[in-house]
Design a protein around this motif. Structure first.
Motif, PDB file in Angstrom:
ATOM      1  N   ARG A   1      54.386  38.354 -54.949  1.00  8.55           N
ATOM      2  CA  ARG A   1      53.886  39.583 -54.333  1.00  8.55           C
ATOM      3  C   ARG A   1      54.081  40.777 -55.263  1.00  8.55           C
ATOM      4  NH1 ARG A   1      57.339  40.118 -50.380  1.00  8.55           N
ATOM      5  NH2 ARG A   1      56.286  38.597 -49.029  1.00  8.55           N
ATOM      6  N   LEU A   2      55.244  40.858 -55.877  1.00  7.25           N
ATOM      7  CA  LEU A   2      55.510  41.972 -56.788  1.00  7.25           C
ATOM      8  C   LEU A   2      54.597  41.905 -58.009  1.00  7.25           C
ATOM      9  CD1 LEU A   2      57.216  44.440 -57.542  1.00  7.25           C
ATOM     10  CD2 LEU A   2      58.869  42.884 -58.601  1.00  7.25           C
ATOM     11  N   GLY A   3      54.370  40.686 -58.524  1.00  7.68           N
ATOM     12  CA  GLY A   3      53.469  40.539 -59.659  1.00  7.68           C
ATOM     13  C   GLY A   3      52.076  41.029 -59.339  1.00  7.68           C
ATOM     14  N   SER A   4      51.607  40.707 -58.143  1.00 10.39           N
ATOM     15  CA  SER A   4      50.281  41.156 -57.716  1.00 10.39           C
ATOM     16  C   SER A   4      50.246  42.673 -57.581  1.00 10.39           C
ATOM     17  CB  SER A   4      49.921  40.493 -56.387  1.00 10.39           C
ATOM     18  OG  SER A   4      48.675  40.949 -55.917  1.00 10.39           O
ATOM     19  N   HIS A   5      51.313  43.250 -57.036  1.00 12.02           N
ATOM     20  CA  HIS A   5      51.383  44.695 -56.853  1.00 12.02           C
ATOM     21  C   HIS A   5      51.404  45.430 -58.193  1.00 12.02           C
ATOM     22  CE1 HIS A   5      52.422  48.540 -55.026  1.00 12.02           C
ATOM     23  NE2 HIS A   5      53.447  48.632 -55.860  1.00 12.02           N
ATOM     24  N   GLN A   6      52.093  44.821 -59.194  1.00 13.21           N
ATOM     25  CA  GLN A   6      52.207  45.456 -60.504  1.00 13.21           C
ATOM     26  C   GLN A   6      51.018  45.154 -61.408  1.00 13.21           C
ATOM     27  OE1 GLN A   6      54.576  47.584 -61.569  1.00 13.21           O
ATOM     28  NE2 GLN A   6      55.608  47.501 -59.587  1.00 13.21           N
TER      29      GLN A   6
ATOM     30  N   ASP B   1      55.916  33.624 -69.325  1.00 15.81           N
ATOM     31  CA  ASP B   1      57.283  33.452 -68.816  1.00 15.81           C
ATOM     32  C   ASP B   1      58.049  34.770 -68.790  1.00 15.81           C
ATOM     33  OD1 ASP B   1      56.422  30.729 -70.061  1.00 15.81           O
ATOM     34  OD2 ASP B   1      58.061  30.247 -68.703  1.00 15.81           O
ATOM     35  N   PHE B   2      57.771  35.628 -69.772  1.00 15.29           N
ATOM     36  CA  PHE B   2      58.435  36.936 -69.748  1.00 15.29           C
ATOM     37  C   PHE B   2      58.036  37.719 -68.504  1.00 15.29           C
ATOM     38  CE2 PHE B   2      58.618  41.481 -70.575  1.00 15.29           C
ATOM     39  CZ  PHE B   2      59.968  41.616 -70.888  1.00 15.29           C
ATOM     40  N   ALA B   3      56.829  37.487 -68.008  1.00 11.82           N
ATOM     41  CA  ALA B   3      56.388  38.191 -66.796  1.00 11.82           C
ATOM     42  C   ALA B   3      57.359  37.939 -65.645  1.00 11.82           C
ATOM     43  CB  ALA B   3      54.980  37.746 -66.407  1.00 11.82           C
ATOM     44  N   SER B   4      57.813  36.678 -65.500  1.00 11.23           N
ATOM     45  CA  SER B   4      58.755  36.385 -64.412  1.00 11.23           C
ATOM     46  C   SER B   4      60.107  37.043 -64.687  1.00 11.23           C
ATOM     47  CB  SER B   4      58.916  34.881 -64.223  1.00 11.23           C
ATOM     48  OG  SER B   4      59.525  34.279 -65.348  1.00 11.23           O
ATOM     49  N   TYR B   5      60.532  37.096 -65.964  1.00 10.68           N
ATOM     50  CA  TYR B   5      61.793  37.776 -66.294  1.00 10.68           C
ATOM     51  C   TYR B   5      61.716  39.251 -65.916  1.00 10.68           C
ATOM     52  CZ  TYR B   5      62.183  33.791 -69.593  1.00 10.68           C
ATOM     53  OH  TYR B   5      62.209  32.561 -70.189  1.00 10.68           O
ATOM     54  N   TRP B   6      60.621  39.882 -66.312  1.00 14.45           N
ATOM     55  CA  TRP B   6      60.420  41.320 -66.068  1.00 14.45           C
ATOM     56  C   TRP B   6      60.386  41.605 -64.571  1.00 14.45           C
ATOM     57  CZ3 TRP B   6      56.251  44.360 -64.153  1.00 14.45           C
ATOM     58  CH2 TRP B   6      56.278  45.708 -64.513  1.00 14.45           C
TER      59      TRP B   6
ATOM     60  N   ALA C   1      62.636  48.223 -66.461  1.00 10.52           N
ATOM     61  CA  ALA C   1      62.375  49.638 -66.196  1.00 10.52           C
ATOM     62  C   ALA C   1      61.295  50.194 -67.114  1.00 10.52           C
ATOM     63  CB  ALA C   1      63.665  50.446 -66.370  1.00 10.52           C
ATOM     64  N   LEU C   2      60.936  49.430 -68.147  1.00  9.74           N
ATOM     65  CA  LEU C   2      59.909  49.853 -69.101  1.00  9.74           C
ATOM     66  C   LEU C   2      58.548  49.302 -68.685  1.00  9.74           C
ATOM     67  CD1 LEU C   2      61.885  49.053 -72.389  1.00  9.74           C
ATOM     68  CD2 LEU C   2      61.657  51.280 -71.268  1.00  9.74           C
ATOM     69  N   PRO C   3      57.457  49.901 -69.169  1.00 10.22           N
ATOM     70  CA  PRO C   3      56.127  49.327 -68.913  1.00 10.22           C
ATOM     71  C   PRO C   3      56.074  47.888 -69.419  1.00 10.22           C
ATOM     72  CG  PRO C   3      55.933  51.544 -69.808  1.00 10.22           C
ATOM     73  CD  PRO C   3      57.383  51.172 -69.918  1.00 10.22           C
ATOM     74  N   PHE C   4      55.320  47.036 -68.737  1.00 12.91           N
ATOM     75  CA  PHE C   4      55.356  45.608 -69.030  1.00 12.91           C
ATOM     76  C   PHE C   4      55.024  45.284 -70.482  1.00 12.91           C
ATOM     77  CE2 PHE C   4      53.052  41.549 -69.379  1.00 12.91           C
ATOM     78  CZ  PHE C   4      54.096  40.683 -69.065  1.00 12.91           C
TER      79      PHE C   4
ATOM     80  N   SER D   1      56.719  43.409 -75.716  1.00 12.09           N
ATOM     81  CA  SER D   1      56.671  43.552 -77.172  1.00 12.09           C
ATOM     82  C   SER D   1      58.081  43.637 -77.751  1.00 12.09           C
ATOM     83  CB  SER D   1      55.859  44.791 -77.553  1.00 12.09           C
ATOM     84  OG  SER D   1      54.525  44.681 -77.106  1.00 12.09           O
ATOM     85  N   LEU D   2      58.951  44.427 -77.113  1.00  9.47           N
ATOM     86  CA  LEU D   2      60.337  44.529 -77.575  1.00  9.47           C
ATOM     87  C   LEU D   2      61.034  43.167 -77.499  1.00  9.47           C
ATOM     88  CD1 LEU D   2      61.624  47.880 -75.995  1.00  9.47           C
ATOM     89  CD2 LEU D   2      61.018  47.437 -78.385  1.00  9.47           C
ATOM     90  N   PHE D   3      60.813  42.451 -76.420  1.00 10.85           N
ATOM     91  CA  PHE D   3      61.428  41.141 -76.229  1.00 10.85           C
ATOM     92  C   PHE D   3      60.954  40.171 -77.314  1.00 10.85           C
ATOM     93  CE2 PHE D   3      61.802  36.937 -74.259  1.00 10.85           C
ATOM     94  CZ  PHE D   3      63.072  36.992 -73.708  1.00 10.85           C
ATOM     95  N   THR D   4      59.671  40.214 -77.638  1.00  6.85           N
ATOM     96  CA  THR D   4      59.103  39.339 -78.662  1.00  6.85           C
ATOM     97  C   THR D   4      59.660  39.661 -80.035  1.00  6.85           C
ATOM     98  OG1 THR D   4      57.053  39.138 -77.382  1.00  6.85           O
ATOM     99  CG2 THR D   4      56.944  38.557 -79.713  1.00  6.85           C
TER     100      THR D   4
END
Length: 428
Positions: free
Chosen positions: A66-71, A41-46, A96-99, A104-107
């Motif tokens: 599309r952006l998820g696939s690109h990243q 779920d954090f992936a969609s937030y990011w 703006a940070l690496p995923f 990890s910070l969010f967790t």
């Protein structure tokens, strides 16, 4: 003064650690077993943070995928981003940070906020009037409540929402207009991420707490206004959020919507119990009846809301009802129910807590949450082999929440009125 202050600080630290150890161990064990779904779920937030930063609406599901696939971010998009705009704007700095670093910070922030919130609540002798050993047990059980670890593992915002909600409700428990105001702002901010806290306008309104109502409006409205200033384009496509009210039998949907959907619609895991019944009509009828009963109970108990006990119970009763009724509410979104049980413990007298019916309902709530976690680990083939009962078993958690709702409702309707309490003043 230093000694007592250090003692309080040490006890709060112990309570926070007790609340955090359970979910931390469970998450680490989940990662050890393969980590399937970790930070889903954090992936969609990011990703929506990046979309908004680039000038796009967060509600464009195609752009999100599309952006998820690109990243190179692997996640299950589902219905896409389904929160109000302010949360997407808040995600811009993290995006703006690496995923992996951002996740990890969010967790870490989520579990620290959860531990602080539980320790502040359980360590308050006004709310939990037992010694440190028992408060440690309560804090440990709060952390072991299955939705907590699940929310942490999948990277959901529930623990942060819980922190804001717990802070706001604790402010409301003080008979002070300034506390009402700041508590309302915190609750409004929580409600702009998860909508359930906004239902607390009902008990605040019935109790005539105008500053609390104004705080909710300021918190929610201010967050939305600020988000629109930053991203005026951000509401494009938000109309699709209305689709959240459509039937959804997916296994994680632990709401009234999910319950009636699984009972009427076949899916990859369960066989319907009520064949031939229109799930949309059934869901709206069930939702309407539930809302009517909840509102009627609050109205009947309105004279009790002028007391401390009645007001606290009304807040918990309304909050749990909102979690049950929220559309497409995942199992992990049940975390705010911990505030409901906290208010039941704080407001109900010792006789009420010793009542076998109340105890049975509370144990049913917690026990069915554990059952839900076990059921979720079963294969779809196993549940389908059980036939229609498997559909009901797959809704164990929401049935458990109904038990907690009943416990709070019974306590509220049996709470003393201001007249019976004699000189009892305004709630607080």
């Amino acid at each position: 003064m230093t000694g007592p202050k250090h003692a309080v600080l040490n006890s709060r630290l112990a309570l926070a650690l007790a609340a955090m150890v359970g979910p931390a161990v469970l998450v680490l064990e989940g990662i050890r077993q393969g980590g399937h779904g970790l930070w889903n779920d954090f992936a969609s937030y990011w990703l929506v943070g990046r979309l908004v930063a680039a000038g796009h609406t967060p509600y464009d599901l195609t752009a999100l995928v599309r952006l998820g696939s690109h990243q190179g971010v692997v996640f299950q998009a589902g219905t896409g981003y389904s929160y109000p705009l302010p949360f997407a704007v808040l995600m811009i700095p993290l995006s703006a940070l690496p995923f992996a670093f951002a996740a990890s910070l969010f967790t870490i922030a989520s579990i620290l906020v959860f531990g602080w919130a539980v320790a502040s609540w359980v360590g308050d002798r006004r709310l939990v009037a037992v010694g440190l050993p028992w408060t440690l047990v309560i804090a440990l059980l709060a952390g072991l409540y299955p939705p907590v670890a699940g929310s942490l593992f999948f990277g959901q915002a529930n623990l942060l929402v819980f922190g804001a909600l717990a802070f706001g409700v604790r402010r409301w428990l003080d008979a002070d207009t300034r506390a009402d105001w700041w508590g309302g702002i915190a609750i409004g901010a929580a409600g702009i991420v998860k909508i359930a806290p906004l239902a607390l306008v009902l008990p605040a309104g019935l109790a005539r707490r105008s500053h609390a109502l104004a705080g909710i409006l300021a918190g929610a409205g201010g967050a939305l206004a600020a988000a629109l200033v930053v991203a005026p384009f951000g509401l494009g496509g938000a109309g699709r959020l209305a689709e959240l009210g459509s039937p959804d039998p997916y296994w994680t949907n632990q709401s009234l919507n999910g319950l009636i959907s699984r009972l009427t619609v076949r899916n990859e895991r369960t066989v319907p119990f009520l064949r031939g019944l229109d799930p949309s009509i059934a869901a709206w009828i069930l939702f309407g009846l539930f809302a009517l009963v909840t509102t009627a109970a609050l109205w009947r108990a309105r004279d009790r809301l002028s007391t401390r006990q009645g007001y606290w119970l009304a807040i918990g009763f309304t909050l749990v009802a909102a979690v049950i009724a929220a559309p497409k509410n995942s199992f992990w979104n049940h975390v705010p129910a911990l505030v409901g049980i906290g208010l039941l413990i704080a407001a109900a007298d010792s006789a009420r807590l010793r009542d076998p019916v109340t105890r049975g309902l509370v144990l049913t709530w917690y026990g069915l949450a554990v059952v839900q976690r076990v059921v979720d680990s079963l294969s779809g083939a196993t549940l389908q082999a059980w036939g229609p009962p498997g559909a009901l078993l797959s809704s164990a958690a929401v049935c458990g929440l109904v038990a907690l709702w009943l416990a709070l409702g019974r306590a509220l309707l049996h709470a003393p009125t201001a007249r019976r309490q004699g000189s009892t003043a305004a709630p607080g």
